[in-house]
Scaffold this active site. Structure first.
Site, short mmCIF file in Angstrom:
data_model
loop_
_atom_site.label_atom_id
_atom_site.label_comp_id
_atom_site.label_asym_id
_atom_site.label_seq_id
_atom_site.Cartn_x
_atom_site.Cartn_y
_atom_site.Cartn_z
N ARG A 1 11.32 4.33 4.15
CA ARG A 1 11.77 5.74 4.35
C ARG A 1 12.44 6.08 5.55
O ARG A 1 13.48 7.07 5.67
CB ARG A 1 10.62 6.75 4.19
CG ARG A 1 10.04 6.55 2.56
CD ARG A 1 8.68 7.23 2.49
NE ARG A 1 8.75 8.36 2.88
CZ ARG A 1 7.47 9.23 2.95
NH1 ARG A 1 6.29 8.41 2.74
NH2 ARG A 1 7.62 10.56 3.26
N ARG B 1 0.68 -1.25 -0.16
CA ARG B 1 -0.11 0.03 0.10
C ARG B 1 0.76 1.36 0.17
O ARG B 1 1.08 1.90 1.10
CB ARG B 1 -1.00 -0.16 1.17
CG ARG B 1 -1.88 -1.20 0.88
CD ARG B 1 -2.73 -1.41 2.08
NE ARG B 1 -1.80 -2.00 3.18
CZ ARG B 1 -2.06 -2.66 4.44
NH1 ARG B 1 -3.28 -2.44 4.66
NH2 ARG B 1 -1.29 -3.20 4.97
N ASP C 1 2.45 4.67 -0.07
CA ASP C 1 2.26 6.11 0.38
C ASP C 1 2.00 6.97 -0.77
O ASP C 1 2.66 6.64 -2.02
CB ASP C 1 3.04 6.69 1.20
CG ASP C 1 3.21 5.88 2.45
OD1 ASP C 1 2.46 5.26 2.89
OD2 ASP C 1 4.57 6.05 3.11
#
Lengths: 247, 247
Positions: free
Chosen positions: B199, B50, B52
């Site tokens: 990230r 999923r 971002d």
């Protein structure tokens, strides 16, 4: 008076080309506004290549005369901070001899055209490539490209409205370079280019690659000096001005 | 009922991520609308990752169940023609065993993060890279990265709101790959990823590369199981989901 040379890179997608127009965002217009903001002077930039709307650059060159005393490296930082959109970069600012002119002093240019030869889309490349779904015969394209190397009258690949004094240009290199994932680079290095010349040549080579005309037609297309004899222009988005050479 | 698997690529810049939201353009939303347009069925797509808002994909995988009898290759063409924006591509549509689920059946994922380590802008790369102007110490980054390889509790790199049952993941590969013109790829291959994990790891590695913390801090950061101990998250634009592995 100083003469300064700018080396520039841009994503041409959101520009209406290099040259200032009465309305619309242009590379020259954005830069002249940035120079005015930083130096307080209104200048006129000369660009080495007046790239069309949508054409990109990795090494465009521009020059202008100025009385500013700002050191060149400070000026580069100032211009970049004034260019907030991020799609235009000032890679270098340098003091050059007073008679330097980005276009008149240029001795050669390298353009690269990127064809995505795949039936599948490549979303990360779409701003910088022309997708051709049909398979391209590289050997035929290379045979046709070889005909254009050398010094020729390139009127067959010249757009109406081109203001060059002569249609004769020296094509020093015209090479097809295979990249990953179906991306094909067509690199063209010449003394100078006529208006629309790269896109007309690439469009014609792709028609040869698709088998719509034989490579053996290329000598007659070149000799005709008739734009109607060549193929349709390739779209702007695939084209990048890579480098300008000076003495 | 058939189960179909879609392989997808997208430029995430103009999407609010994968997952359908009440407002805004999402990858899942665009695809579900395209499936409904082509098959007449309202389906719910399961996505392997999923991603971002702003994250890209070269090989995202999605699955759904359907009663349509349209052959898979025709469906691919239909979906692409319904997806007119060009920033989302359907690379493949395939019939798979009925119990296939894009997320639950996944056995591994490869993410690539692109850092532009240069004081100069690169307008043609800006949608897909994070520009870090300060020089990065690659050796220190590699030393810190090596600590994360293996099976660990990755809570230190997990965003609040992550709904995974366990924070333990197997990091199979975490490699820095030097590319042209200052572009550095950070590739991460793991059994699965926690929310925000890539990230957070990249942001921490870049802090190490800039000398803001030593590589020797990494074991303690990992052991703390505290998101506050790790570095700031790297921006979404540099991240691409490259591939999802199945048995």
């Amino acid at each position: 008076m100083r003469t300064l040379r700018l080396t520039l890179a841009y994503d041409g997608t959101d520009f209406l080309g290099w040259q200032v127009q009465s309305v619309g965002r242009t590379v020259q217009g954005e830069l002249e506004a940035a120079v005015e903001k930083i130096t307080g002077e209104r200048v006129r930039l000369a660009g080495a290549g007046r790239t069309d709307s949508g054409v990109h650059a990795l090494g465009q060159v521009a020059s202008f005369r100025t009385t500013t005393t700002i050191p060149s490296d400070k000026l580069r930082l100032g211009l970049e901070s004034a260019l907030t959109a991020g799609d235009l970069a000032v890679l270098d600012v340098a003091d050059v001899p007073e008679d330097f002119h980005a276009r008149h002093s240029a001795r050669g240019k390298l353009y690269r055209y990127q064809v995505l030869n795949s039936r599948l889309r490549a979303p990360l490349l779409r701003r910088f490539t022309w997708q051709v779904r049909a398979p391209l015969d590289r050997a035929a394209m290379r045979e046709a490209a070889a005909v254009l190397v050398g010094t020729h009258d390139f009127s067959s690949f010249r757009l109406a409205g081109c203001d060059a004094r002569t249609p004769v240009r020296e094509m020093r290199r015209l090479e097809l370079i295979e990249r990953e994932d179906g991306v094909l680079w067509i690199e063209l290095e010449a003394s100078a280019f006529l208006r629309g010349m790269v896109r007309a040549i690439v469009g014609t080579l792709v028609e040869v690659g698709r088998g719509r005309r034989p490579a053996s037609d290329m000598p007659a297309i070149l000799a005709s000096c008739d734009r109607g004899a060549a193929g349709r222009s390739a779209p702007a988005c695939g084209l990048t001005l890579v480098r300008v050479a000076y003495e």
